[in-house]
Design an enzyme around this catalytic site. Structure first.
Site, mmCIF file in Angstrom:
data_model
loop_
_atom_site.group_PDB
_atom_site.id
_atom_site.type_symbol
_atom_site.label_atom_id
_atom_site.label_comp_id
_atom_site.label_asym_id
_atom_site.label_seq_id
_atom_site.Cartn_x
_atom_site.Cartn_y
_atom_site.Cartn_z
ATOM 1 N N THR A 176 40.528 84.562 -12.147
ATOM 2 C CA THR A 176 41.086 83.376 -11.500
ATOM 3 C C THR A 176 42.120 82.680 -12.378
ATOM 4 O O THR A 176 43.253 82.428 -11.951
ATOM 5 C CB THR A 176 39.956 82.392 -11.149
ATOM 6 O OG1 THR A 176 39.026 83.029 -10.270
ATOM 7 C CG2 THR A 176 40.509 81.154 -10.473
ATOM 8 N N VAL A 177 41.751 82.372 -13.617
ATOM 9 C CA VAL A 177 42.662 81.629 -14.483
ATOM 10 C C VAL A 177 43.794 82.519 -14.991
ATOM 11 O O VAL A 177 44.966 82.110 -14.985
ATOM 12 C CB VAL A 177 41.892 81.009 -15.673
ATOM 13 C CG1 VAL A 177 42.851 80.271 -16.600
ATOM 14 C CG2 VAL A 177 40.817 80.058 -15.172
ATOM 15 N N LYS A 220 31.155 71.996 -23.152
ATOM 16 C CA LYS A 220 32.323 71.115 -23.157
ATOM 17 C C LYS A 220 32.085 69.854 -23.982
ATOM 18 O O LYS A 220 32.974 69.432 -24.732
ATOM 19 C CB LYS A 220 32.693 70.752 -21.715
ATOM 20 C CG LYS A 220 33.188 71.947 -20.913
ATOM 21 C CD LYS A 220 33.373 71.612 -19.446
ATOM 22 C CE LYS A 220 33.836 72.820 -18.650
ATOM 23 N NZ LYS A 220 33.936 72.532 -17.194
#
Length: 412
Positions: A10-11, A200
């Site tokens: 996707t990225v 994150k």
């Protein structure tokens, strides 16, 4: 400037799309040189893809090509991403990644390798997708001592909780819709159990406070135990339930770092962040609170952040960006169970009337909550500040009750 992209998911495909579309337009506006994708590394075949002539399955082709100045890593996971990334850095190539697991687990080592070889290892897209947060935290807020970082860091869980809050939908039903819309994987564990958000907040904590933080050392809870009853009770308290990643510097210098569901008051800027959107609230001693908001995932938003790092590398081909942190210090992370906090508690009890005075005796001034259809065997309340250890010890002495929910109240 020639670029190689490792991973055409996707990225990665989004990165190629943006560079193909804007590679020449970037010249003069943002970069002194034209960007061009020369190689795309992927073990899969993509018949009919317009970039067919650029595909390779041999990493050494990228590694040994001196014309490749920047390598984009969008493979995901730690292996073989770490081996490929470290090899590229040692070969004098800049590396840009969107891989939060790689940065959270191996960021310290990769930054050290990049420094030794005078190249850049950049990772803006690893936290918050298209939201600018890494560069602002490390550069724009550099004059501040960071007091705390709080964030909604996972779009999948935020989408699910939004459905539960807005549509009175169960967790299972909301998850199914998230999967149908492509927001959640077939195996959603990393999202719904909080692991993605944990990686994150570890990266943000490392940047904000200067020491590497490994996810294994951070307490992490997901949203799988959140019930519609909890959503209703939170609403009666003028609050919503969100999955929050928190990193806070305590008065004794230790760091309180946790990922967990939290009751967030409607007065908080994070309470109105809905659907797949993410937000990061940073509190600096000089600037006060600043919020970074936007789409935390998705093909083009994340690819946009990756390409921005590629442009940064193009602008600093012979210089290294000063970004990084020190070694891990396990002693600096506080035991989350010892940090005083307000809590939301929901109990099933045998006798509401009999248990209420006992609760007041145990917890002092409690704020009783109400919801439609609760019945006489359910009780929910907000406590004053206690440690989780104290909360659980007190509840263990309460006979005739069954703990259904224990959720911290956010301080952001």
């Amino acid at each position: 400037m020639n670029i190689a992209v490792m991973g055409y998911g996707t990225v990665g495909s989004g990165v190629v799309e943006i560079i193909n579309k804007r590679g020449t337009k970037i010249v003069g506006k943002s970069s002194p040189c034209e960007l061009s994708v020369k190689y795309i590394l992927d073990l899969r075949d993509f018949p009919g893809d317009p970039n067919a002539g650029k595909f390779t399955k041999d990493f050494n082709k990228i590694l040994n090509d001196e014309s490749i100045k920047v390598v984009v890593e969008t493979m995901g996971g730690v292996n073989p991403a770490f081996d490929f990334t470290s090899s590229a850095l040692k070969a004098g190539k800049h590396v840009v990644t969107s891989n939060k697991e790689l940065v959270a687990e191996k960021g310290l080592e990769l930054l050290s390798i990049a420094k030794e070889n005078n190249v850049n290892f950049l990772f803006e897209a690893s936290v918050g997708g298209g939201i600018p947060i890494i560069r602002p935290l490390s550069v724009c807020l550099a004059a501040n001592e960071v007091k705390s970082i709080n964030g909604i860091l996972n779009g999948t869980t935020n989408f699910i909780l939004t459905k539960m809050i807005s549509d009175n939908m169960s967790f299972e039903a909301a998850l199914k819709i998230a999967q149908e819309n492509g927001y959640a994987e077939k195996d959603p564990t990393a999202d719904v159990e909080g692991h993605d958000a944990c990686r994150k907040i570890c990266i943000l904590a490392a940047l904000g406070f200067g020491n590497h933080v490994y996810p294994k050392n951070v307490h992490c809870e997901g949203i799988t135990k959140i019930m519609l009853e909890d959503v209703a009770y939170a609403s009666s308290y003028d609050s919503v339930i969100k999955l929050i990643g928190t990193a806070e510097k305590l008065e004794d210098g230790k760091l309180y770092i946790i990922v967990s569901p939290a009751v967030v008051k409607l007065s908080s800027q994070l309470s109105s962040v809905n659907d797949v959107f993410n937000a990061v609230l940073v509190d600096g001693d000089e600037v006060g609170e600043v919020v970074f908001y936007g789409k935390g995932a998705g093909k083009l938003p994340t690819a946009s952040a990756v390409v921005a790092d590629v442009i940064d590398c193009a602008n600093h081909q012979d210089t290294r960006r000063l970004i990084g942190w020190e070694n891990e210090n396990p002693d600096i992370i506080a035991d989350y169970k010892t940090i005083p906090n307000q809590y939301y508690i929901r109990l099933m009890v045998e006798d509401y009337t009999a248990v209420l005075p006992k609760l007041k005796n145990l917890f002092g001034n409690i704020h009783l909550l109400a919801r439609s259809g609760a019945g006489t065997h359910e009780i929910a309340f907000i406590t004053e500040k206690f440690t989780e250890t104290d909360i659980r010890n007190k509840l263990s002495t309460l006979k005739g009750s069954d703990l259904k929910s224990l959720i911290r109240v956010a301080n952001c």
